[in-house]
Structures are given as structure tokens and as C-alpha cells.
Scaffold this motif. Sequence first.
Motif, PDB file in Angstrom:
ATOM      1  N   GLY A 135      24.179  52.048  18.147  1.00 51.86           N
ATOM      2  CA  GLY A 135      23.130  52.911  17.627  1.00 51.86           C
ATOM      3  C   GLY A 135      22.799  54.007  18.606  1.00 51.86           C
ATOM      4  N   ARG A 136      21.541  54.091  18.979  1.00 47.46           N
ATOM      5  CA  ARG A 136      21.127  55.110  19.928  1.00 47.46           C
ATOM      6  C   ARG A 136      21.232  54.655  21.385  1.00 47.46           C
ATOM      7  N   THR A 137      21.627  53.428  21.576  1.00 51.53           N
ATOM      8  CA  THR A 137      21.733  52.883  22.935  1.00 51.53           C
ATOM      9  C   THR A 137      23.134  53.127  23.468  1.00 51.53           C
ATOM     10  N   HIS A 138      23.210  53.660  24.645  1.00 52.07           N
ATOM     11  CA  HIS A 138      24.497  53.909  25.297  1.00 52.07           C
ATOM     12  C   HIS A 138      24.318  53.673  26.788  1.00 52.07           C
ATOM     13  N   ALA A 139      25.029  52.691  27.321  1.00 54.49           N
ATOM     14  CA  ALA A 139      24.884  52.349  28.738  1.00 54.49           C
ATOM     15  C   ALA A 139      26.249  52.023  29.333  1.00 54.49           C
ATOM     16  N   VAL A 140      26.419  52.352  30.592  1.00 57.76           N
ATOM     17  CA  VAL A 140      27.648  52.067  31.326  1.00 57.76           C
ATOM     18  C   VAL A 140      27.303  51.099  32.452  1.00 57.76           C
ATOM     19  N   HIS A 141      28.028  49.990  32.519  1.00 56.13           N
ATOM     20  CA  HIS A 141      27.731  48.935  33.491  1.00 56.13           C
ATOM     21  C   HIS A 141      28.974  48.610  34.311  1.00 56.13           C
ATOM     22  N   ALA A 142      28.728  47.980  35.452  1.00 56.95           N
ATOM     23  CA  ALA A 142      29.840  47.467  36.249  1.00 56.95           C
ATOM     24  C   ALA A 142      30.487  46.293  35.517  1.00 56.95           C
ATOM     25  N   ARG A 143      31.774  46.102  35.763  1.00 58.03           N
ATOM     26  CA  ARG A 143      32.524  45.022  35.104  1.00 58.03           C
ATOM     27  C   ARG A 143      32.400  43.761  35.962  1.00 58.03           C
ATOM     28  N   HIS A 144      31.758  42.739  35.415  1.00 59.63           N
ATOM     29  CA  HIS A 144      31.558  41.498  36.163  1.00 59.63           C
ATOM     30  C   HIS A 144      32.592  40.426  35.816  1.00 59.63           C
ATOM     31  N   ALA A 145      33.233  40.530  34.655  1.00 57.25           N
ATOM     32  CA  ALA A 145      34.322  39.614  34.315  1.00 57.25           C
ATOM     33  C   ALA A 145      35.584  40.149  34.965  1.00 57.25           C
ATOM     34  N   ARG A 146      35.917  39.627  36.123  1.00 55.27           N
ATOM     35  CA  ARG A 146      36.998  40.194  36.914  1.00 55.27           C
ATOM     36  C   ARG A 146      37.554  39.145  37.860  1.00 55.27           C
ATOM     37  N   ASN A 147      38.604  39.531  38.558  1.00 61.29           N
ATOM     38  CA  ASN A 147      39.192  38.690  39.588  1.00 61.29           C
ATOM     39  C   ASN A 147      38.346  38.832  40.851  1.00 61.29           C
ATOM     40  N   ASP A 148      37.602  37.790  41.210  1.00 60.95           N
ATOM     41  CA  ASP A 148      36.668  37.889  42.329  1.00 60.95           C
ATOM     42  C   ASP A 148      37.376  38.120  43.658  1.00 60.95           C
ATOM     43  N   ARG A 149      38.566  37.575  43.816  1.00 64.35           N
ATOM     44  CA  ARG A 149      39.285  37.759  45.083  1.00 64.35           C
ATOM     45  C   ARG A 149      39.740  39.208  45.239  1.00 64.35           C
ATOM     46  N   LEU A 150      40.190  39.794  44.144  1.00 66.29           N
ATOM     47  CA  LEU A 150      40.589  41.195  44.187  1.00 66.29           C
ATOM     48  C   LEU A 150      39.368  42.088  44.347  1.00 66.29           C
ATOM     49  N   ALA A 151      38.282  41.726  43.675  1.00 64.69           N
ATOM     50  CA  ALA A 151      37.041  42.503  43.787  1.00 64.69           C
ATOM     51  C   ALA A 151      36.455  42.433  45.188  1.00 64.69           C
ATOM     52  N   ASP A 152      36.828  41.426  45.969  1.00 70.18           N
ATOM     53  CA  ASP A 152      36.362  41.322  47.346  1.00 70.18           C
ATOM     54  C   ASP A 152      37.161  42.240  48.265  1.00 70.18           C
ATOM     55  N   ALA A 153      38.440  42.460  47.953  1.00 73.66           N
ATOM     56  CA  ALA A 153      39.304  43.257  48.828  1.00 73.66           C
ATOM     57  C   ALA A 153      39.166  44.750  48.597  1.00 73.66           C
ATOM     58  N   LEU A 154      39.020  45.168  47.339  1.00 68.46           N
ATOM     59  CA  LEU A 154      39.043  46.602  47.029  1.00 68.46           C
ATOM     60  C   LEU A 154      37.861  47.376  47.613  1.00 68.46           C
ATOM     61  N   PRO A 155      36.623  46.858  47.578  1.00 62.58           N
ATOM     62  CA  PRO A 155      35.533  47.611  48.233  1.00 62.58           C
ATOM     63  C   PRO A 155      35.753  47.791  49.730  1.00 62.58           C
ATOM     64  N   LYS A 156      36.345  46.808  50.392  1.00 63.10           N
ATOM     65  CA  LYS A 156      36.634  46.946  51.824  1.00 63.10           C
ATOM     66  C   LYS A 156      37.636  48.072  52.054  1.00 63.10           C
ATOM     67  N   GLN A 157      38.645  48.146  51.190  1.00 64.02           N
ATOM     68  CA  GLN A 157      39.595  49.243  51.299  1.00 64.02           C
ATOM     69  C   GLN A 157      38.900  50.581  51.080  1.00 64.02           C
ATOM     70  N   ALA A 158      38.007  50.655  50.081  1.00 67.18           N
ATOM     71  CA  ALA A 158      37.323  51.908  49.777  1.00 67.18           C
ATOM     72  C   ALA A 158      36.461  52.362  50.955  1.00 67.18           C
ATOM     73  N   PHE A 159      35.726  51.444  51.585  1.00 66.08           N
ATOM     74  CA  PHE A 159      34.885  51.808  52.719  1.00 66.08           C
ATOM     75  C   PHE A 159      35.730  52.330  53.882  1.00 66.08           C
ATOM     76  N   SER A 160      36.880  51.683  54.117  1.00 71.85           N
ATOM     77  CA  SER A 160      37.753  52.140  55.198  1.00 71.85           C
ATOM     78  C   SER A 160      38.382  53.482  54.859  1.00 71.85           C
ATOM     79  N   ALA A 161      38.713  53.694  53.585  1.00 66.15           N
ATOM     80  CA  ALA A 161      39.355  54.943  53.183  1.00 66.15           C
ATOM     81  C   ALA A 161      38.443  56.140  53.395  1.00 66.15           C
TER      82      ALA A 161
END
Length: 409
Positions: free
Chosen positions: A321-347
Motif C-alpha cells: 500500500g502506502r508503506t515502503h521501507a528498506v531494511h537490512a537482511r537478517h536471514a543470512r549466512n552469519d559467518r559470512l556476515a561476520d567477515a564482510l564488514p571487517k573487509q569493508a572497514f579495512s578497505a
Amino acid sequence: MLFTGDGWAEDHHDIEVRDATGRRLGTARLPEGVEGIAKLHALVARHGGEDLEPGQAAVGIETDRGPWVQALIAAGYRICAVNPRQAARFKERYGTSGAKSDKGDAHALADMVRIDGDQLRPVAGDSGQAQAIKVVARAHQTLIWERTRAFQRLRNTLREYFPGALNAYAGLALTSTDALELLVRAPTPETAAKLTKPQITAVLARHRRRNRDQRAAAIQAGLREPQPAIAAPAAAAHAAAATAHANLLIALNEQTAALEEQVSAHFLAHPDAEIHLSMPGTGEITGARVPAESGDDPTRYTSAKARKNYAGTSPITRASGRTHAVHARHARNDRLADALPKQAFSAINTSPGARRYYDKQRARDAGYNPAPRQLGNRLVGILHGCLKTRTLYDEATAWSHHATLPAAA
């Protein structure tokens, strides 16, 4: 096509085979191991006929690991690893009682791969080298998580009877082996106050600490600070608990370091290691976790978006309807989600393009968590392109359509 549901347990597999119309062709309970695999092949061949190709047999099972799954992949079956939550929701169409059995799971899984097979992600046929990286990388990461839990228990114990130790060893980090050895040697305020400077210096020297004299003096002074007095029996009990936690942390430090060497060795032997290491902010350990969790099957991800979705970096949109929202994806591979932010901070510190992209997100009022996540999402897409074209990361190519790089870059 034949559709097979596999309700697996530790020592057996409940199997149900259906055809494309949903007609049940056969059921069986097969033992785990080579004998069970052979009987499954015979069951599929009996109902599929001699002309049935291995790829025409789809199997739904609630796991993607183990020798059983690997044997089916090697035989050419299309394996759909179904999330248990997905299977539970699917079974609700048969009834709402919540009843569960391996036989009922096999029935639901067979129907699920028949009806929704196109929506399920098949298990990728990763190479043996990628599977080896996955084993050691996951074991290494699990030990790190266990070490964090053990440290929190030790810290809580010390706060109850010896808070001065937390301040005294703050300069070493209480998770370091030298600090833990000193704590094991003197676990109570009384014994810690009797530690001499040469005793402390000897432990620091064995672990090659710099500025040993200054560190030893600071530790000795911190251990001799007045502490709140508690009953002697309680102090002895706390000391015993702290010693046990400290010895466990020492063992975890040793095994974590040993596994770190194994992770590096297996990762560097992989043919994609050079491409992963060319990405900004990627070291051997972080780089190893990406192929360990994402796999190396070149047909696994049809697009960069598919890889981003699996990595959990791409957002999800909820519009009604009139509701439109963008959220982070929480259904994910937690081990991969732990590594990628560390790479981003270093990059951010090693790549001018990544730095500009991050600053652009911050200028758009993205928070300190969303901005690195969006940068990580972009890096996953770049990695997908590098792996697809078999080329190393190039700064100018990666960020050409986001900003014009200075001539020096």
C-alpha cells in the motif's frame, strides 16, 4: 523427473519418492552410510527406469553437509538444501497440529521440491579444496567465538572477587596468554600482591613483550592496589573457577593459532586465492572465509545480485500500500556476515574508491552500520565480476562509474 524427500536422522534416512504428478511411488527407511546410498540409487532406478538421467532426480533434505549429501552430489542428483523453517511453514498446509516425524518430513520435502523446486537453491558442487577451507575456517571461527564466551565468564568471575586484576592486566589484554599465565600463578589478591617484578618480567619475556620493565612495574603496582575483602572460602572458590577459565583460554589460544596456520595453508593452495587477496581490505583469514562460505562452484550464482543476497549484504524492501521501507537482511549466512564488514572497514583505509563510496553513503545520512554494509555489498559485486572474468581487482575499473579517480590513484 523424480522428486525425493529425505527426512534424515543420525543413523537413518526416511525416503519418499514422487513423480511429477504428485503420485507416491515408494517409501523406505535407509541406513546411514554406503549401504543406504546404494539402496537409494536402487530405489530411484526402480521407479525412474533405465533412461532416467541423474539430473532428473531432485532430492530435498534439511542439510547441506555430510558424506551423504556429498555422495548424492557426486552421483549427479539435484540436491535442494531446505531450511528447516521453510519446511515447517510448508508442512502447515497439511495440518496445524505441529506433529513432526522423519517420515512426515520426507513426505513434505518430496512435495516441496516438486511444487517449489524452482524457488529452492540447489547445493553447489564445490571443489574439494573449497570444502577443506570451509572445514578449517569454520573451526577457526568457532574457536574465536568460544574464546570470547570463555573470556566473558572469566571477566565476570574476576569482577566478583578480584576486580583489580582487570585493571592490572589491562595493558596486556586479559585474553593474552602471558596475562592468563600470571593469573593462574596468582589467582587471589593475596597471592597476586606477592608476585615480584622479576617473576612478572620472566613471563613477559617468554612471550616476547616489549617494554617489559615498565609493563612489569605497572602490573605489580596494579596487583598491590587494595581490594575489597571477601570471605576466605568464597575467595578460594572464585579463584578455582578463575583458574579453570584461564587454563581453558590458554588452550583456546594455542588451538586457535594452530588452526590459523591451517586456514592460511588451505586458502593459499586454492586457485582463486590470488583474486580474493587482490580485493582491498582482504587478508588471508578474512579472504579464506569468503570462499569457505560462498563456495567456488562457478554456476552457483547466476548474477552479482544472487551472490549479494546469499552474503546478506543486499537490503530487502517491504512495500504494501502506502508503506515502503528498506531494511537490512537478517536471514543470512552469519559467518559470512561476520567477515564482510571487517573487509569493508579495512578497505576504507586501503582503497581510495572505497573511501569515497563510504563517505558518499555517510553524506546521505547512512549510519555507522549501514554505510559499511553498503560498501560491503558493493565489494561483493566487484568480487563476483573478478571471479567471473578471472581477473584481479583493479581500482580504476571497480569504481569508474561511481567517481572519477585522481590521476595519482
